[in-house]
Design a protein around this motif. Sequence first.
Motif, mmCIF file in Angstrom:
data_model
loop_
_atom_site.group_PDB
_atom_site.id
_atom_site.type_symbol
_atom_site.label_atom_id
_atom_site.label_comp_id
_atom_site.label_asym_id
_atom_site.label_seq_id
_atom_site.Cartn_x
_atom_site.Cartn_y
_atom_site.Cartn_z
ATOM 1 N N SER A 291 0.837 -1.198 0.000
ATOM 2 C CA SER A 291 0.000 0.000 0.000
ATOM 3 C C SER A 291 0.875 1.252 0.000
ATOM 4 O O SER A 291 2.086 1.210 0.235
ATOM 5 N N TYR A 292 0.228 2.386 -0.234
ATOM 6 C CA TYR A 292 0.972 3.640 -0.229
ATOM 7 C C TYR A 292 1.498 3.947 1.174
ATOM 8 O O TYR A 292 2.544 4.574 1.327
ATOM 9 N N LEU A 293 0.797 3.490 2.187
ATOM 10 C CA LEU A 293 1.259 3.681 3.555
ATOM 11 C C LEU A 293 2.599 2.978 3.773
ATOM 12 O O LEU A 293 3.480 3.500 4.473
ATOM 13 N N ASP A 294 2.758 1.787 3.167
ATOM 14 C CA ASP A 294 4.048 1.081 3.256
ATOM 15 C C ASP A 294 5.160 1.884 2.589
ATOM 16 O O ASP A 294 6.290 1.941 3.089
ATOM 17 N N LEU A 295 4.848 2.521 1.443
ATOM 18 C CA LEU A 295 5.844 3.336 0.757
ATOM 19 C C LEU A 295 6.238 4.551 1.601
ATOM 20 O O LEU A 295 7.421 4.883 1.729
ATOM 21 N N ILE A 296 5.237 5.209 2.179
ATOM 22 C CA ILE A 296 5.510 6.374 3.019
ATOM 23 C C ILE A 296 6.358 5.966 4.223
ATOM 24 O O ILE A 296 7.304 6.668 4.605
ATOM 25 N N THR A 297 6.052 4.844 4.820
ATOM 26 C CA THR A 297 6.837 4.365 5.972
ATOM 27 C C THR A 297 8.285 4.111 5.573
ATOM 28 O O THR A 297 9.213 4.468 6.303
ATOM 29 N N GLY A 298 8.495 3.505 4.411
ATOM 30 C CA GLY A 298 9.857 3.246 3.925
ATOM 31 C C GLY A 298 10.617 4.541 3.661
ATOM 32 O O GLY A 298 11.814 4.646 3.968
ATOM 33 N N GLN A 299 9.939 5.533 3.084
ATOM 34 C CA GLN A 299 10.590 6.814 2.815
ATOM 35 C C GLN A 299 10.985 7.507 4.117
ATOM 36 O O GLN A 299 12.099 8.026 4.249
ATOM 37 N N ARG A 300 10.065 7.524 5.057
ATOM 38 C CA ARG A 300 10.357 8.198 6.317
ATOM 39 C C ARG A 300 11.515 7.523 7.058
ATOM 40 O O ARG A 300 12.379 8.202 7.631
ATOM 41 N N MET A 301 11.524 6.220 7.051
ATOM 42 C CA MET A 301 12.619 5.505 7.699
ATOM 43 C C MET A 301 13.956 5.844 7.032
ATOM 44 O O MET A 301 14.966 6.085 7.711
ATOM 45 N N TYR A 302 13.960 5.908 5.705
ATOM 46 C CA TYR A 302 15.185 6.232 4.966
ATOM 47 C C TYR A 302 15.628 7.664 5.293
ATOM 48 O O TYR A 302 16.814 7.924 5.511
ATOM 49 N N PHE A 303 14.684 8.588 5.330
ATOM 50 C CA PHE A 303 14.996 9.976 5.683
ATOM 51 C C PHE A 303 15.629 10.049 7.073
ATOM 52 O O PHE A 303 16.693 10.628 7.265
ATOM 53 N N GLU A 304 14.948 9.456 8.039
ATOM 54 C CA GLU A 304 15.394 9.561 9.430
ATOM 55 C C GLU A 304 16.743 8.900 9.648
ATOM 56 O O GLU A 304 17.601 9.428 10.370
ATOM 57 N N VAL A 305 16.960 7.757 9.012
ATOM 58 C CA VAL A 305 18.238 7.056 9.177
ATOM 59 C C VAL A 305 19.387 7.868 8.597
ATOM 60 O O VAL A 305 20.453 8.003 9.214
ATOM 61 N N ASN A 306 19.188 8.439 7.413
ATOM 62 C CA ASN A 306 20.254 9.234 6.796
ATOM 63 C C ASN A 306 20.567 10.491 7.599
ATOM 64 O O ASN A 306 21.737 10.843 7.792
ATOM 65 N N LEU A 307 19.527 11.147 8.074
ATOM 66 C CA LEU A 307 19.764 12.347 8.871
ATOM 67 C C LEU A 307 20.419 12.011 10.205
ATOM 68 O O LEU A 307 21.300 12.747 10.682
ATOM 69 N N ALA A 308 20.022 10.900 10.820
ATOM 70 C CA ALA A 308 20.654 10.486 12.072
ATOM 71 C C ALA A 308 22.121 10.130 11.852
ATOM 72 O O ALA A 308 22.979 10.424 12.694
ATOM 73 N N TYR A 309 22.426 9.515 10.706
ATOM 74 C CA TYR A 309 23.808 9.169 10.381
ATOM 75 C C TYR A 309 24.655 10.431 10.214
ATOM 76 O O TYR A 309 25.781 10.516 10.732
ATOM 77 N N ILE A 310 24.108 11.413 9.515
ATOM 78 C CA ILE A 310 24.849 12.673 9.327
ATOM 79 C C ILE A 310 25.052 13.377 10.659
ATOM 80 O O ILE A 310 26.135 13.916 10.938
#
Length: 506
Positions: free
Chosen positions: A457-476
Amino acid sequence: MFAIRFVSVGFICLVVGCQASRPTQLGESFVGERVFSTSRIRVVPPTDVRAAAYVEPGSGGEWATLVKPTELPVETGDEVPAEIPLEPLEPSGPATPILAAAYVTQETELESKLTLGRLEDMALANNPSLAEAYARVNAARGKWVQVGLPPNTVLGYSGQQLGSGGAAEQHGVFIGQEFVRGGKLCLDQAIVAMEVQRAEQQEAMQQQRVVTDVRFAFYDVLVAQRRDETANQLVDIARDAVATATALLAVKDISEADMMRSRIELQSAQLMLKNAGNRYIGAWIRLIAVAGVSDLQPQPLDGDVEQSMERIDADDVLARLVSESPEMAVALSEVERARRVVARARAEPIGNVDVQGVVQSDNGTGSSNANLQISLPIPWLNSNQGGIRQARAEVIAAERAVERLELDFKRRLAIVYQRYANARNQVVDYSADGGILENSRLTLDLARKGYHDGDLSYLDLITGQRMYFEVNLAYIEALGQLWSATVEIDGMLLKGSLGNGDAAKP
């Protein structure tokens, strides 16, 4: 009468001649005077540093010849003289230079990318706090010269029986000199020599603060630059998701709510991009401020926030702080100064000799006569008991201050090292093969593919995007924390060059 006038004129000429030749006589009178040598300072050398003091070779813990700074040249421009001439009091034998700060502004052509080393050179040449610290060193050196000077000769007129209508008047000239005993002038210079060393160590501390602040700002810019790049990438991903959602909405595969969610994600990513741009500009402003070059423009920096770093051992850092930190050198110089104050306090009861001679004519007898007066205080009531007691107590206080500083090093290092260890754990776990970064990217790829194939579902896509965003920003953010702690540790916990030593990271 003629004889008296001749003698009077002779005295005046003698005194004037003494005053005119005093610098040479002072220099000669101090030949051979010695004090304990000060330790060599640890200085982060700036560009074009010249020798500013001299000691005899091999005088690390031995006796060193006193040196006499000459008058500083008058500064007519913005540049500080590159060399401060000094003349040793004992000319025999070669001299070894000690590094001191003489900062010269240099015009440098900017390359395509600025390196950390070139930015450090700019800051060491232009940061005004270094010129301020150097001026304080020169002030201490001037004080060293002044405290070694003896009292001036006194010359005056003597008149007696002036109300006798000239019948019994006595007219003459007198000359007086106070002779300082007990080596008090040399002891005073020995005390101020430690104040000079303290000022030099404080200058070294300021140099280290400037270097640390430049490194803080340098890596802050790199991290902000990396955050900006990541934010751009996230905007592209969110924009693709909006395009996909628009196409799916046209064929009724998703709802209007899903379309609105995709637009919200894009708007959030665009806001993040704006904030990243502001952070990048702010980091550059801080770098320009600490470099002291107002016309420096933002440009690419030659650096990599993901370069590998050796692991830092806390025990090794603590040992280095105790043995090499200019903070500890300042505390130790205070101990040595306090000990020399004790020696000076013990010499205080040794009274100075005051000699005064008078040559005069006596109108009453028509003859000339001379008087000689020598005075010496008897220290039977005041032998400086309180001053000696005070000086001894100050030695104890200075020694306890050294112990307190060692404990303070442990406390401050524990705080910074905890930040370092936590940030390092995050960076390692995020960037490792099969780590959090890689798994978040794979999760996003799977979510995008599954969404396009209709399996998710689109909710799964949004969850994946948010996780990717948060992980990259936390890494930086972890990279920034790692570099911040590493730079502070490497800089011996010295920072805040444009404020006080305990100022927070800019």
